[in-house]
Design an enzyme around this catalytic site. Structure first.
Site, PDB file in Angstrom:
ATOM      1  N   ASP A  13       6.763   4.465   3.469  1.00 40.34           N
ATOM      2  CA  ASP A  13       6.847   3.532   4.601  1.00 40.34           C
ATOM      3  C   ASP A  13       6.591   4.544   5.980  1.00 40.34           C
ATOM      4  O   ASP A  13       7.110   4.400   7.027  1.00 40.34           O
ATOM      5  CB  ASP A  13       8.163   3.192   4.634  1.00 40.34           C
ATOM      6  CG  ASP A  13       8.580   2.374   3.390  1.00 40.34           C
ATOM      7  OD1 ASP A  13       7.526   1.748   3.012  1.00 40.34           O
ATOM      8  OD2 ASP A  13       9.703   2.335   3.069  1.00 40.34           O
ATOM      9  N   LYS A  16       0.991   4.214   6.315  1.00 44.22           N
ATOM     10  CA  LYS A  16      -0.219   4.303   5.707  1.00 44.22           C
ATOM     11  C   LYS A  16      -1.066   3.303   5.894  1.00 44.22           C
ATOM     12  O   LYS A  16      -2.102   3.319   5.997  1.00 44.22           O
ATOM     13  CB  LYS A  16      -0.050   4.779   4.038  1.00 44.22           C
ATOM     14  CG  LYS A  16       0.866   5.816   3.916  1.00 44.22           C
ATOM     15  CD  LYS A  16       1.151   6.151   2.365  1.00 44.22           C
ATOM     16  CE  LYS A  16       2.165   4.993   1.738  1.00 44.22           C
ATOM     17  NZ  LYS A  16       3.498   5.202   2.238  1.00 44.22           N
ATOM     18  N   GLY A  40       4.352  -1.203  -0.165  1.00 43.36           N
ATOM     19  CA  GLY A  40       4.185  -2.666   0.910  1.00 43.36           C
ATOM     20  C   GLY A  40       3.520  -2.034   2.060  1.00 43.36           C
ATOM     21  O   GLY A  40       4.031  -1.351   2.978  1.00 43.36           O
ATOM     22  N   HIS A  41       2.347  -2.334   2.252  1.00 44.21           N
ATOM     23  CA  HIS A  41       1.434  -1.695   3.254  1.00 44.21           C
ATOM     24  C   HIS A  41       1.185  -2.694   4.403  1.00 44.21           C
ATOM     25  O   HIS A  41       0.408  -3.785   4.139  1.00 44.21           O
ATOM     26  CB  HIS A  41       0.077  -1.120   2.949  1.00 44.21           C
ATOM     27  CG  HIS A  41       0.466   0.010   1.913  1.00 44.21           C
ATOM     28  ND1 HIS A  41      -0.349   0.932   1.194  1.00 44.21           N
ATOM     29  CD2 HIS A  41       1.655   0.787   1.643  1.00 44.21           C
ATOM     30  CE1 HIS A  41      -0.006   1.668   0.557  1.00 44.21           C
ATOM     31  NE2 HIS A  41       1.209   1.614   0.708  1.00 44.21           N
ATOM     32  N   GLN A 224       3.478   5.032  -1.420  1.00 39.96           N
ATOM     33  CA  GLN A 224       4.794   5.573  -1.720  1.00 39.96           C
ATOM     34  C   GLN A 224       4.676   7.005  -1.004  1.00 39.96           C
ATOM     35  O   GLN A 224       3.952   6.971  -0.009  1.00 39.96           O
ATOM     36  CB  GLN A 224       5.569   6.204  -3.144  1.00 39.96           C
ATOM     37  CG  GLN A 224       5.973   4.893  -3.864  1.00 39.96           C
ATOM     38  CD  GLN A 224       4.642   4.037  -4.338  1.00 39.96           C
ATOM     39  OE1 GLN A 224       3.947   4.704  -5.110  1.00 39.96           O
ATOM     40  NE2 GLN A 224       4.783   2.615  -4.249  1.00 39.96           N
TER      41      GLN A 224
HETATM   42  P1  IMO Z   1       5.012   2.308   0.140  1.00 33.86           P
HETATM   43  O1  IMO Z   1       3.548   2.525  -0.336  1.00 33.86           O
HETATM   44  C1  IMO Z   1       9.494   3.547   0.253  1.00 33.86           C
HETATM   45  C2  IMO Z   1      11.120   3.569  -3.787  1.00 33.86           C
HETATM   46  C3  IMO Z   1      12.366   2.668  -4.110  1.00 33.86           C
HETATM   47  C4  IMO Z   1      13.061   3.566  -5.023  1.00 33.86           C
HETATM   48  C5  IMO Z   1      12.204   4.443  -5.773  1.00 33.86           C
HETATM   49  C6  IMO Z   1      11.748   4.013  -7.223  1.00 33.86           C
HETATM   50  O2  IMO Z   1       5.055   1.072   0.845  1.00 33.86           O
HETATM   51  O3  IMO Z   1       5.323   3.625   1.284  1.00 33.86           O
HETATM   52  P2  IMO Z   1      10.183   2.070  -8.159  1.00 33.86           P
HETATM   53  O4  IMO Z   1      10.107   0.654  -8.025  1.00 33.86           O
HETATM   54  O5  IMO Z   1       8.962   2.953  -7.760  1.00 33.86           O
HETATM   55  O6  IMO Z   1      10.580   2.536  -9.665  1.00 33.86           O
HETATM   56  O7  IMO Z   1      11.281   2.840  -7.150  1.00 33.86           O
HETATM   57  O8  IMO Z   1      11.015   4.504  -5.051  1.00 33.86           O
HETATM   58  N1  IMO Z   1       9.882   3.179  -3.345  1.00 33.86           N
HETATM   59  C7  IMO Z   1       9.463   3.046  -1.936  1.00 33.86           C
HETATM   60  N2  IMO Z   1       9.930   3.579  -0.788  1.00 33.86           N
HETATM   61  N3  IMO Z   1       8.014   3.050   0.228  1.00 33.86           N
HETATM   62  C8  IMO Z   1       7.449   2.540  -0.947  1.00 33.86           C
HETATM   63  O9  IMO Z   1       6.183   2.303  -1.042  1.00 33.86           O
HETATM   64  C9  IMO Z   1       8.106   2.513  -2.290  1.00 33.86           C
HETATM   65  N4  IMO Z   1       8.011   2.489  -3.577  1.00 33.86           N
HETATM   66  C10 IMO Z   1       8.791   2.850  -4.125  1.00 33.86           C
HETATM   67  O10 IMO Z   1      12.828   2.383  -3.138  1.00 33.86           O
HETATM   68  O11 IMO Z   1      14.028   4.274  -4.254  1.00 33.86           O
HETATM   69 MG    MG Z   2       6.011   0.316   2.794  1.00 32.47          MG
END
Ligand code: IMO
Ligand code: MG
Length: 426
Positions: A13, A16, A40-41, A224
């Site tokens: 978050d 990106k 979630g982009h 992530q």
């Molecule tokens: P973007 O790309 C923030 C976190 C989840 C959880 C951990 C594992 O938008 O930055 P998962 O469902 O992947 O097995 O969960 O990772 N998580 C994220 N946190 N931004 C994301 O994606 C995330 N994708 C997974 O909250 O702590």
């Molecule tokens: Mg996100």
């Protein structure tokens, strides 16, 4: 412009999506290399907000090829919904999107298992997104996974699923006390989804490498962030893939020498969604910062935990990803905060440590050392030139650059494309 790997330097978050969309103006292709619809982009164009989960953030540029690489896990239902929503709002996806035939497929039982495992973990819940990401990668590495190449061919899908059925239903019935999987319904449903997706499925490694052979510019879109990486993150509170820049090579089939440049996306403060250590977290999860920064998950809507800027982890992210420049995002959110804290060091038992300890129980003893900088009052969201920023804003940026040891290439002051200060040509 060189080929660039765009990678999150904190816990996801970081913004990106916006940066990819901005850079995609000059790119011939954008390729996702890991993660799935847990991402979630957010991309805002013409005042309209698009939240992308699987489709690369270059899709709003009609001339940009969007690829989903082999390292990504794909939930066909989620992907088709996303494609439909984009097409309905006038975005051309057909013809611009290709999906790797090697990408693994997230099926309904992966999502059910994700939830069931979380329930079993009790207090040690990871607080995953419940999108089935962990169980899909678990099957991939256990070599029982089902790939895009299988679901576009109904017989292939049926036989792969039948092979796995005994184990899936054993887990469902005996371990989790869940009703068994109805294999017939799954086969019928996924045969039709596979047919609808077949036009997109291709050899993406061949496509991206031949574009590079032709001198075209490619962006590698990370999902992530660094500290959610399966190896270097705060294990076990991590996601199940290699989020580091290195993942861009194995997740696309592009050799490391061709990646050229890494851009770290760095939020001007720190957030995390889900469980696990967050050394600079503010009391009660930093509600004030959450409200200012609208810090709610783009995928799950969950409130994000917020804290001060942590130079220790971003310095480590620089090392792990090898980035030499950064895009500093959401700086506008800090306007009006009187004093800005920056974490400059960690100590355990009075000794400096360079990272969050691998054995997480030791984080109880982790002490954060802060430096305090004066804030600024002005709304900076409309500023387009570095020299027009308040002096204290410049000081904050320069101190971060010094502490992390990188220069700033982009400063983002809002969601829109033009709310950006370009410091160099990257
Ligand atoms: P973007 O790309 C923030 C976190 C989840 C959880 C951990 C594992 O938008 O930055 P998962 O469902 O992947 O097995 O969960 O990772 N998580 C994220 N946190 N931004 C994301 O994606 C995330 N994708 C997974 O909250 O702590
Ligand atoms: Mg996100």
């Amino acid at each position: 412009m060189p080929n660039i790997v765009v990678v999150g330097a904190q816990w996801g978050d970081e913004g990106k999506g916006k940066i990819i969309d901005l850079l995609a103006q000059n790119a011939d292709a954008v390729i996702r290399y890991q993660g799935g619809n847990n991402a979630g982009h957010t991309v805002v164009f013409d005042g309209k907000k698009h939240i992308l989960h699987l489709v690369p953030s270059g899709i709003l540029h009609p001339g940009t090829t969007c690829l989903i690489g082999n390292g990504v896990v794909i939930d066909p239902v989620s992907l088709l919904l996303e494609i439909e929503a984009l097409e309905a709002s006038g975005v051309q996806v057909r013809g611009n999107l290709k999906i790797s035939e090697l990408a693994h497929v997230t099926l309904p039982y992966h999502c059910a298992l994700d939830q069931a495992y979380e329930a079993k973990r009790g207090k040690l819940k990871i607080e995953t997104t419940h999108r089935g990401i962990g169980p899909t990668y678990k099957d991939k590495f256990g070599r029982t996974g089902i790939r895009m190449a299988d679901i576009i061919e109904p017989d292939g899908f049926k036989s792969r699923l039948e092979q796995n059925l005994e184990e899936i239903n054993f887990m469902f019935e005996k371990y989790f006390s869940l009703p068994p999987l109805q294999i017939k319904d799954t086969i019928v449903k996924y045969a039709s989804l596979g047919q609808r997706l077949s036009e997109y499925v291709d050899d993406t490694a061949e496509i991206v490498n031949s574009m590079l052979d032709d001198g075209r510019m490619v962006l590698f879109e990370g999902a992530q962030g660094t500290f959610l990486d399966i190896d270097f993150g705060t294990y076990p509170f991590v996601t199940a893939s290699h989020t580091l820049a290195g993942g861009a090579s194995t997740g696309t089939g592009v050799g490391p020498t061709r990646l050229e440049k890494v851009l770290g996306i760095v939020k001007a403060y720190t957030t995390r969604v889900g469980a696990g250590p967050l050394p600079t977290e503010l009391q009660a999860g930093g509600e004030d910062l959450r409200i200012r920064g609208k810090e709610y998950g783009a995928t799950t809507g969950r409130p994000r935990r917020c804290g001060w800027f942590d130079a220790v982890i971003v310095r480590r992210a620089k090392m792990l990803n090898g980035f030499e420049s950064m895009a500093l995002t959401k700086l506008d959110v800090l306007s009006g905060i009187e004093k800005l804290y920056i974490c400059v060091a960690y100590k355990i038992n009075h000794e400096i440590v360079k990272a969050i300890p691998a054995a997480l129980r030791k984080t109880d003893k982790l002490e954060t050392i802060y430096e305090i900088l004066p804030g600024w009052k002005e709304d900076i969201s409309g500023i387009r030139k570095y020299q027009d920023l308040p002096d204290n804003t410049k000081r904050y940026i320069e101190r971060i650059e010094e502490l992390v040891g990188v220069k700033t290439s982009l400063i983002s002051l809002g969601e829109a494309r033009d709310q950006t200060i370009h410091m160099d040509d990257l």
